[in-house]
Design an enzyme around this catalytic site. Structure first.
Site, PDB file in Angstrom:
ATOM      1  CB  CYS A   1      -0.873   0.018   1.246  1.00 52.95           C
ATOM      2  SG  CYS A   1      -1.903  -1.453   1.427  1.00 52.95           S
TER       3      CYS A   1
ATOM      4  N   GLY B   1      -1.586   1.218  -4.999  1.00 58.42           N
ATOM      5  CA  GLY B   1      -2.847   0.575  -4.646  1.00 58.42           C
ATOM      6  C   GLY B   1      -4.008   1.333  -5.234  1.00 58.42           C
TER       7      GLY B   1
ATOM      8  CG  ASN C   1       3.596  -0.559   2.465  1.00 57.52           C
ATOM      9  OD1 ASN C   1       3.011  -1.495   1.936  1.00 57.52           O
ATOM     10  ND2 ASN C   1       4.794  -0.158   2.096  1.00 57.52           N
ATOM     11  N   GLY C   2       2.173  -3.105   4.452  1.00 55.70           N
ATOM     12  CA  GLY C   2       2.813  -4.347   4.896  1.00 55.70           C
ATOM     13  C   GLY C   2       1.805  -5.431   5.154  1.00 55.70           C
TER      14      GLY C   2
ATOM     15  CE1 TYR D   1       4.544  -4.278 -11.748  1.00 60.62           C
ATOM     16  CE2 TYR D   1       3.935  -4.255  -9.425  1.00 60.62           C
ATOM     17  CZ  TYR D   1       3.577  -4.216 -10.757  1.00 60.62           C
ATOM     18  OH  TYR D   1       2.263  -4.101 -11.099  1.00 60.62           O
TER      19      TYR D   1
END
Ligand code: SF4
Length: 483
Positions: free
Chosen positions: A2, A28, A101-102, A256
């Protein structure tokens, strides 16, 4: 994976948070939310979809205050419905808002403990709510009625002791200040910036530095693994190393996920991708391949493909054109959506392929469905031979740290040789980056990073606590989400 941004000290923080979320929309596209705090009240707007569709002039206007958070979601644990959109809040102690985030590896255990031992009811299936409740319980004990930065540090220490997995967290304590912390393995990044204002400094923390540069913040040292950062309403920053760091940043961010104009761990993502292309060119040559043209699969492979073409002395042509208004296929929640959207996403310029030996370059090969469709597209456009190069090594293990790539049985490279993968996707050959080359391409300019998370390639999970039953559980959740 995220994206988030937290701001303190900026007039009308919501404007910067909105702009920041647009800058990290690539992290996201499933849901987004903003929460601000002003005059003793939280102001919240969350919804499913893209930032530009959720927030209107009217609902941004009411998100007042100079303290706030924003989040864009890519679904990990949880159903991914509107109730799982971040940020989340609790009203005790003090009032806390949080986003992350995670991925929490021991989510089910912690959720059970919170429900049965602490008698808490969670609103959602989102794992940040578990971190928030663990943190809130610990802060209530350490603060004992009076908030202090050291009480905050103690609460973060308790989170590090309890919560497993990879998590970068941003939040605020109402009426006190903005905070950020990052698990001791530092798998997920946190960038920090500041900007001078007539009243002192405004600060922002974000998942990628590009958020800070596009909102005019100057980068300062980011949040270190195992560190707890707090910025109070007067702009006083307190940092405490509350857990021993075991730094293993995610190598796949560089391949990426991150934007090329971001810096992660002090390393330019763009330059790391150039080095990936140069190293991949050496593998291509060593394996004795030749090609007439190098064509990137847009967008994340562009930089590496250009570097590869230059290193090989082969023309670089953008023969595949992407419709930028169709979402990223990799982060589409279901495989059905991925397949459908690809057909509308890429188109081939036939002249660039007709009668040529083509070297396609992509960031990775996951399930192989997308790669196969692209190879078909290029053959249909008249290519004589199609070689397929991957900026990263074969993906064969699931990510338990927040990137929903695949379940083990779906990885095309699992239990297949390179030649077998080539056959599956219909290419004449596949050329993979080696793992040492990938890690070397990233760390070359920052020798302080001695280790990286490479678990999806190597199976070596740096947190050391990923059991086979956890892997199975995550796999079951992902399969259930697909149906
Ligand atoms: S397993 Fe792969 S994608 Fe997941 S954090 Fe590690 S390197 Fe990144």
């Amino acid at each position: 994976m995220c994206g988030f941004i937290g701001v303190i000290g900026a007039d009308d923080a919501v404007r910067e948070i909105y702009d920041g979320l647009v800058a990290i929309q690539h992290r996201g596209q499933d849901a987004a939310g903003i929460i601000t705090y002003d005059n003793g009240r939280f102001h919240v707007k969350k919804g499913e979809g893209l930032v530009r569709d959720i927030f209107t002039v009217a609902n941004v206007e009411r998100l007042k205050g100079n303290l706030g958070l924003g989040h864009v979601r890519y679904p990990t644990v949880g159903s991914g419905g509107g109730e799982d959109a971040q940020p989340f809040t609790v009203n005790f102690p003090f009032g806390i808002a949080m986003a992350h985030n995670g991925n929490v590896a021991n989510y089910e255990d912690l959720r059970g403990d919170l429900e049965h031992e602490s008698l808490r009811v969670l609103y959602s299936g989102c794992d940040v709510e578990v971190i928030l409740n663990v943190f809130a319980g610990a802060l209530a004990r350490s603060a004992n009625g009076t908030f202090t930065p050291s009480a905050y540090h103690a609460a973060v220490k308790e989170v590090y002791r309890t919560v497993r997995g990879a998590y970068s967290v941003v939040g605020f304590v109402a009426g006190h200040g903005l905070f950020a912390f990052r698990d001791p393995y530092g798998i997920k990044p946190i960038a920090v910036g500041r900007r001078a204002t007539p009243d002192g400094y405004a600060y922002a923390v974000a998942s990628e530095s590009v958020v800070l540069s596009t909102t005019d913040y100057e980068l300062i040292p980011g949040c270190a693994p195992g560190e707890a950062l707090f910025i109070d309403l007067d702009g006083t920053v307190s940092r405490a190393q509350v857990a021993e760091p075991h730094h293993h940043p995610c190598v796949f961010e560089f391949v990426y996920f991150a934007r090329p104009d971001s810096y992660l761990e002090g390393i330019s993502v763009y330059e790391a991708r150039i080095r990936m292309g140069e190293r991949l060119a050496k593998v291509f040559q060593a394996e004795g391949h030749t090609a007439d043209v190098v064509v990137p699969i847009p967008d994340s492979a562009r930089t590496a493909a250009l570097a590869m073409a230059q290193a090989l002395g082969i023309p670089y042509h953008e023969g595949l054109v992407k419709n930028r208004y169709v979402g990223r296929t990799f982060i589409m929640p279901s495989d059905g959506e991925r397949k459908r959207s690809l057909r509308h996403k890429l188109n081939a310029i036939e002249e660039e392929f007709r009668g040529k030996d083509v070297l396609l370059v992509d960031d990775s090969i996951v399930r192989g469905h997308t790669s196969k469709q692209i190879v078909q597209l290029v053959r249909h456009a008249g290519a004589r031979r199609v070689l397929f190069a991957s900026m990263s090594p074969p993906l064969v293990h699931p990510c338990v740290y927040g990137i929903d790539m695949s379940t083990r049985r779906e990885f095309i490279a699992r239990d297949r040789t390179h030649a077998e993968v080539a056959k599956e996707i219909g290419a004449d050959a596949v050329i993979y980056q080696t793992l040492p080359d990938l890690v070397g391409a990233v760390t070359e300019k920052n020798p302080e990073i001695r280790k990286m998370c490479t678990a999806c390639f190597s199976g070596d999970y740096p947190t050391g606590d990923i059991t086979s039953s956890m892997l199975l559980q995550i796999e079951h959740e992902r399969i259930a989400q697909e149906h």
